[in-house]
Design a protein around this motif. Structure first.
Motif, mmCIF file in Angstrom:
data_model
loop_
_atom_site.group_PDB
_atom_site.id
_atom_site.type_symbol
_atom_site.label_atom_id
_atom_site.label_comp_id
_atom_site.label_asym_id
_atom_site.label_seq_id
_atom_site.Cartn_x
_atom_site.Cartn_y
_atom_site.Cartn_z
ATOM 1 N N GLY A 72 -27.819 23.404 -32.758
ATOM 2 C CA GLY A 72 -26.539 22.758 -32.878
ATOM 3 C C GLY A 72 -26.389 21.498 -33.618
ATOM 4 N N THR A 73 -27.231 21.573 -34.903
ATOM 5 C CA THR A 73 -27.253 20.406 -35.776
ATOM 6 C C THR A 73 -26.566 20.871 -37.212
ATOM 7 O OG1 THR A 73 -29.540 20.868 -36.636
ATOM 8 C CG2 THR A 73 -29.422 19.420 -34.713
ATOM 9 N N SER A 74 -26.521 20.017 -37.988
ATOM 10 C CA SER A 74 -25.993 20.183 -39.415
ATOM 11 C C SER A 74 -26.687 19.357 -40.369
ATOM 12 C CB SER A 74 -24.369 20.286 -39.185
ATOM 13 O OG SER A 74 -24.104 18.775 -39.221
ATOM 14 N N GLY A 75 -26.605 19.788 -41.448
ATOM 15 C CA GLY A 75 -27.067 18.946 -42.763
ATOM 16 C C GLY A 75 -26.675 19.646 -43.915
ATOM 17 N N VAL A 76 -27.218 19.237 -45.048
ATOM 18 C CA VAL A 76 -26.838 19.487 -46.241
ATOM 19 C C VAL A 76 -28.098 20.106 -47.083
ATOM 20 C CG1 VAL A 76 -25.846 18.837 -48.444
ATOM 21 C CG2 VAL A 76 -25.161 17.696 -46.066
ATOM 22 N N LEU A 77 -27.974 21.561 -47.478
ATOM 23 C CA LEU A 77 -28.984 22.046 -48.308
ATOM 24 C C LEU A 77 -28.356 22.146 -49.700
ATOM 25 C CD1 LEU A 77 -30.009 24.850 -46.073
ATOM 26 C CD2 LEU A 77 -30.866 22.562 -45.891
ATOM 27 N N VAL A 78 -29.349 21.738 -50.891
ATOM 28 C CA VAL A 78 -28.762 21.552 -52.315
ATOM 29 C C VAL A 78 -29.909 22.359 -52.932
ATOM 30 C CG1 VAL A 78 -28.460 20.090 -53.981
ATOM 31 C CG2 VAL A 78 -27.788 19.367 -51.588
ATOM 32 N N SER A 79 -29.357 23.399 -53.498
ATOM 33 C CA SER A 79 -30.444 24.306 -54.261
ATOM 34 C C SER A 79 -29.905 23.985 -55.545
ATOM 35 C CB SER A 79 -30.243 25.816 -54.059
ATOM 36 O OG SER A 79 -28.908 26.206 -54.458
ATOM 37 N N VAL A 80 -31.073 24.474 -56.593
ATOM 38 C CA VAL A 80 -31.037 24.707 -57.900
ATOM 39 C C VAL A 80 -31.532 26.021 -58.303
ATOM 40 C CG1 VAL A 80 -31.218 22.241 -58.695
ATOM 41 C CG2 VAL A 80 -33.253 23.381 -58.304
ATOM 42 N N ARG A 92 -20.124 25.529 -44.721
ATOM 43 C CA ARG A 92 -19.619 25.627 -45.829
ATOM 44 C C ARG A 92 -20.143 25.642 -47.205
ATOM 45 N NH1 ARG A 92 -15.024 20.716 -45.347
ATOM 46 N NH2 ARG A 92 -14.158 22.217 -46.383
ATOM 47 N N VAL A 93 -19.894 26.246 -48.259
ATOM 48 C CA VAL A 93 -20.425 26.431 -49.250
ATOM 49 C C VAL A 93 -19.848 25.831 -50.603
ATOM 50 C CG1 VAL A 93 -21.335 28.203 -50.999
ATOM 51 C CG2 VAL A 93 -21.637 28.589 -48.457
ATOM 52 N N PHE A 94 -20.465 25.010 -51.231
ATOM 53 C CA PHE A 94 -19.809 24.242 -52.325
ATOM 54 C C PHE A 94 -20.595 24.836 -53.764
ATOM 55 C CE2 PHE A 94 -18.860 19.945 -49.874
ATOM 56 C CZ PHE A 94 -17.701 20.830 -49.174
ATOM 57 N N VAL A 95 -19.734 25.128 -54.863
ATOM 58 C CA VAL A 95 -20.347 25.652 -55.892
ATOM 59 C C VAL A 95 -19.730 24.944 -57.086
ATOM 60 C CG1 VAL A 95 -20.715 27.816 -57.486
ATOM 61 C CG2 VAL A 95 -20.613 27.801 -54.776
ATOM 62 N N PRO A 96 -19.978 23.794 -57.547
ATOM 63 C CA PRO A 96 -19.697 23.230 -58.719
ATOM 64 C C PRO A 96 -19.695 24.023 -59.916
ATOM 65 C CG PRO A 96 -21.646 22.025 -57.999
ATOM 66 C CD PRO A 96 -21.476 22.989 -56.965
ATOM 67 N N GLY A 97 -18.515 23.684 -60.818
ATOM 68 C CA GLY A 97 -18.577 24.332 -62.176
ATOM 69 C C GLY A 97 -18.993 23.359 -63.223
ATOM 70 N N HIS A 98 -19.436 22.047 -62.951
ATOM 71 C CA HIS A 98 -19.491 20.929 -64.085
ATOM 72 C C HIS A 98 -20.198 19.965 -63.231
ATOM 73 C CE1 HIS A 98 -18.496 17.848 -66.984
ATOM 74 N NE2 HIS A 98 -18.463 18.612 -67.624
ATOM 75 N N ALA A 99 -21.193 19.113 -64.012
ATOM 76 C CA ALA A 99 -21.771 18.087 -63.330
ATOM 77 C C ALA A 99 -20.775 17.000 -62.702
ATOM 78 C CB ALA A 99 -22.774 17.444 -64.330
ATOM 79 N N ALA A 100 -19.758 16.716 -63.489
ATOM 80 C CA ALA A 100 -18.736 15.853 -62.850
ATOM 81 C C ALA A 100 -18.030 16.318 -61.388
ATOM 82 C CB ALA A 100 -17.940 15.256 -63.800
ATOM 83 N N VAL A 113 -23.477 22.108 -44.804
ATOM 84 C CA VAL A 113 -22.832 22.423 -46.002
ATOM 85 C C VAL A 113 -24.023 22.952 -47.147
ATOM 86 C CG1 VAL A 113 -21.936 21.446 -48.155
ATOM 87 C CG2 VAL A 113 -21.346 20.649 -45.883
ATOM 88 N N TYR A 114 -24.054 23.947 -47.756
ATOM 89 C CA TYR A 114 -24.755 24.725 -48.813
ATOM 90 C C TYR A 114 -24.275 24.235 -50.073
ATOM 91 C CZ TYR A 114 -27.604 27.810 -51.633
ATOM 92 O OH TYR A 114 -28.297 28.228 -52.663
ATOM 93 N N MET A 115 -25.043 23.316 -50.959
ATOM 94 C CA MET A 115 -24.291 23.006 -52.365
ATOM 95 C C MET A 115 -25.374 23.882 -53.390
ATOM 96 S SD MET A 115 -23.905 19.329 -54.205
ATOM 97 C CE MET A 115 -22.474 18.930 -53.134
ATOM 98 N N ARG A 116 -24.637 24.563 -54.015
ATOM 99 C CA ARG A 116 -25.197 25.569 -55.019
ATOM 100 C C ARG A 116 -25.118 25.162 -56.497
ATOM 101 N NH1 ARG A 116 -25.030 30.961 -57.745
ATOM 102 N NH2 ARG A 116 -26.667 32.415 -56.618
ATOM 103 N N LEU A 117 -26.301 24.264 -56.881
ATOM 104 C CA LEU A 117 -26.013 23.661 -58.385
ATOM 105 C C LEU A 117 -26.913 24.552 -59.148
ATOM 106 C CD1 LEU A 117 -27.534 20.015 -57.398
ATOM 107 C CD2 LEU A 117 -25.439 21.027 -57.349
ATOM 108 N N GLY A 160 -16.928 28.353 -59.344
ATOM 109 C CA GLY A 160 -17.626 27.600 -60.080
ATOM 110 C C GLY A 160 -17.942 27.593 -61.483
ATOM 111 N N PRO A 161 -19.055 28.029 -62.005
ATOM 112 C CA PRO A 161 -19.413 27.917 -63.538
ATOM 113 C C PRO A 161 -18.895 29.050 -64.221
ATOM 114 C CG PRO A 161 -21.540 28.386 -62.349
ATOM 115 C CD PRO A 161 -20.486 28.008 -61.245
#
Length: 312
Positions: free
Chosen positions: A107-115, A144-152, A168-172, A203-204
């Motif tokens: 029942g916890t949460s965090g942020v996972l950031v991949s490359v 949640r899933v975040f998929v940025p399309g640009h560094a900014a 949150v899963y952030m996919r770089l 995203g990209p």
């Protein structure tokens, strides 16, 4: 594309999504006592400054990805907001049991950031490919899933991830669009309006889609937050295009089909899913070559959209 100065030559070098993420996360470590960074050797050199000042909140567990995610889960239980990071196949696929147990079950949460994304380091072969990552997160509730399309686009998304209550899963990725696009919330950003179909791109892959559909009468909408997918906005847009929908995603083809189907359970629709194919490509060239072979370059996307519209 944003730039940074090379410390050896003072020449301007492109700022990658990982550079932007590490720089902004270092600032957050300095200013937010809840933020903790957990690494498994990957990108460790980017956090030397932060570790000197905050050795208790910048932790390198070595090449132990299950321990990486387990440690992040423990820090979340202690009231911190952990950010765990590694290559996508190691962070998500190798350590998925820890995602399931140490976050979902506890029942916890965090942020996972991949490359690495689906095939960024194609030269590293199949061990470094992860087109299935977002599909896996669809099996655990609330992420949640975040998929940025640009560094900014990375810093504001990271701020949202740290402030969120959910996981949150952030996919770089090294793949990127020429320009950033501000998406202040989870709504679809409409960049072009048309009549024959609504094309949603994640995203990209945006630049490829804009080029592919330049002379087609379609609506193009962009998102860098595909989970939760803005299905309300999609229904409104697609109602004007005959409920013909094209989903273009930089990961496994069909990943979002279940969400579109769920959103349209009360009305007929047509859906074309475009993404990374399910067949393994045993040609380890470059990321651009894999993009082309999966039909995700502008020419490949254009051909499939034209067939979908009956123009081929």
């Amino acid at each position: 594309m944003a730039f940074r100065a090379d410390p050896l030559t003072d020449d301007l070098q492109p700022l990658t999504m990982r550079d932007a993420w590490a720089s902004h996360l270092t600032d957050l470590v300095h200013t937010d006592p809840r933020v903790a960074v957990v690494l498994a050797d990957i990108s460790d050199d980017l956090f030397e400054e932060a570790r000197k000042d905050h050795p208790d909140r910048v932790i390198n567990v070595g090449i132990r990805e299950q321990l990486l995610v387990g440690t992040a889960g423990g820090l979340a239980l202690a009231g911190l907001r952990p950010i765990a990071h590694s290559y996508a196949p190691f962070l998500v696929e190798r350590a998925f049991e820890q995602v399931k147990l140490d976050f979902e079950h506890q029942g916890t949460s965090g942020v996972l950031v991949s490359v690495g994304a689906s095939y960024d380091w194609a030269e590293g072969s199949f061990t470094h490919f992860s087109p299935r990552d977002v599909a896996l997160f669809d099996t655990v509730p609330g992420w949640r899933v975040f998929v940025p399309g640009h560094a900014a686009e990375v810093p504001p998304l990271l701020d949202r991830a740290v402030a969120a209550d959910e996981g949150v899963y952030m996919r770089l990725s090294l793949r990127h669009n020429e320009n950033p696009h501000a998406v202040p919330d989870d709504s679809l950003l409409v960049l072009r309006e048309g009549n024959d179909a609504t094309v949603v791109v994640v995203g990209p892959l945006l630049d490829n889609v804009l080029e592919a559909t330049a002379d087609l009468d379609v609506t193009v909408a962009y998102t860098n937050t595909p989970r939760p997918l803005d299905t309300v906005g999609l229904r409104e847009l697609a109602a004007d295009t005959g409920d013909a929908i094209v989903m273009v995603e930089p990961y496994l083809e069909g990943t979002s089909a279940w969400l579109v189907s769920q959103a349209y359970e009360d009305r007929p629709h047509r859906l074309l899913s475009i993404g990374v194919g399910r067949e393994e490509l045993r040609r380890y060239g470059t990321a651009a070559e894999h993009e082309r072979l999966h039909g995700l370059d502008a020419a490949g996307i254009r051909a499939r959209v034209r067939r979908f519209l009956g123009l081929a």
